[in-house]
Design an enzyme around this catalytic site. Sequence first.
Site, PDB file in Angstrom:
ATOM      1  CG  ASN A 107      14.311  41.700  37.602  1.00  0.00           C
ATOM      2  OD1 ASN A 107      13.380  42.407  38.005  1.00  0.00           O
ATOM      3  ND2 ASN A 107      14.405  40.409  37.907  1.00  0.00           N
ATOM      4  CG  HIS A 109      15.434  37.280  41.702  1.00  0.00           C
ATOM      5  ND1 HIS A 109      14.137  36.971  41.370  1.00  0.00           N
ATOM      6  CD2 HIS A 109      15.931  36.194  42.339  1.00  0.00           C
ATOM      7  CE1 HIS A 109      13.856  35.751  41.781  1.00  0.00           C
ATOM      8  NE2 HIS A 109      14.913  35.248  42.373  1.00  0.00           N
ATOM      9  CB  SER A 136      20.842  38.939  42.122  1.00  0.00           C
ATOM     10  OG  SER A 136      21.200  37.842  42.923  1.00  0.00           O
ATOM     11  CG  ASP A 145      14.257  35.976  37.978  1.00  0.00           C
ATOM     12  OD1 ASP A 145      14.158  37.175  37.703  1.00  0.00           O
ATOM     13  OD2 ASP A 145      13.362  35.338  38.581  1.00  0.00           O
TER      14      ASP A 145
HETATM   15  C1  GRF Z   1      11.062  42.711  45.291  1.00  0.00           C
HETATM   16  O1  GRF Z   1      11.271  41.727  46.268  1.00  0.00           O
HETATM   17  C2  GRF Z   1      11.890  42.425  44.067  1.00  0.00           C
HETATM   18  O2  GRF Z   1      13.106  41.827  44.358  1.00  0.00           O
HETATM   19  C3  GRF Z   1      11.009  41.487  43.293  1.00  0.00           C
HETATM   20  O3  GRF Z   1       9.715  41.972  43.496  1.00  0.00           O
HETATM   21  C4  GRF Z   1       9.652  42.667  44.733  1.00  0.00           C
HETATM   22  C5  GRF Z   1       9.146  44.039  44.438  1.00  0.00           C
HETATM   23  O4  GRF Z   1       8.896  44.770  45.598  1.00  0.00           O
HETATM   24  N1  GRF Z   1      11.389  41.421  41.902  1.00  0.00           N
HETATM   25  P1  GRF Z   1       8.514  46.296  45.509  1.00  0.00           P
HETATM   26  O5  GRF Z   1       7.316  46.407  44.563  1.00  0.00           O
HETATM   27  O6  GRF Z   1       9.704  47.051  44.977  1.00  0.00           O
HETATM   28  O7  GRF Z   1       8.152  46.704  46.896  1.00  0.00           O
END
Ligand code: GRF
Length: 212
Positions: A107, A109, A136, A145
């Site tokens: 994932n 984050h 991360s 997370d």
């Molecule tokens: C990103 O900020 C990611 O870190 C979080 O959700 C957001 C997704 O953005 N988990 P996108 O859909 O890739 O534009």
Amino acid sequence: MNVGVLVSGRGTNLQALIDRGRKGELGPARLTVVGGNVLDCPGIARARAAGLPTFVVDHRDYSARAGFDRALVSALRSHQIDLVVLAGFMRVLGEDFLGSFPDRVINIHPALLPAFGGVHAQRQALEAGVKITGCSVHFVDAGVDTGPVIAQSAVLVHEDDDEESLSARILAEEHRLLPAAVRAIAERRVVIENRRVRVLGESITGDVLRSL
Ligand code: GRF
């Protein structure tokens, strides 16, 4: 290595993976399918525009998480997926899913975990008054997370930042870090030793100087 990406929203991290893949910068990783839980989200549209197969499993069709998890697993398995990348996927996955892809779900984050897990990580960072935050990439475990961190990149918080400006600066680093992590995993350079993940060879962790 066949990579399946799960999205729920705008899909800019997916787009970064698509773009890097087109340039041959994902090493042996091959984007194989994109799945989601929201039918008309921009992420699914980006996948279609890139000519990738897509599937949608609507969580509202399932009364319990296990059924939703199993439907996702079977869709991914039908594409022989080796690595699952959550790129803005907004559903928590349970044991039925994680047990099907052990140490094979990652994932991205928008914070330096373990700080600011959960939603609105950038807002949490601003409210806490930290001067450095970032993003991360981590393996997904049963918590939110909380899984072992693979790579991080730091971003400075500017005095006049609001949630939007900080999010944009972090997002630019996300778009670099996630493809680099996918590539390193596909190149079998990522080794998990309990909670500690070692990345062999070239480092993918970012440098705060990059964002000054
Ligand atoms: C990103 O900020 C990611 O870190 C979080 O959700 C957001 C997704 O953005 N988990 P996108 O859909 O890739 O534009």
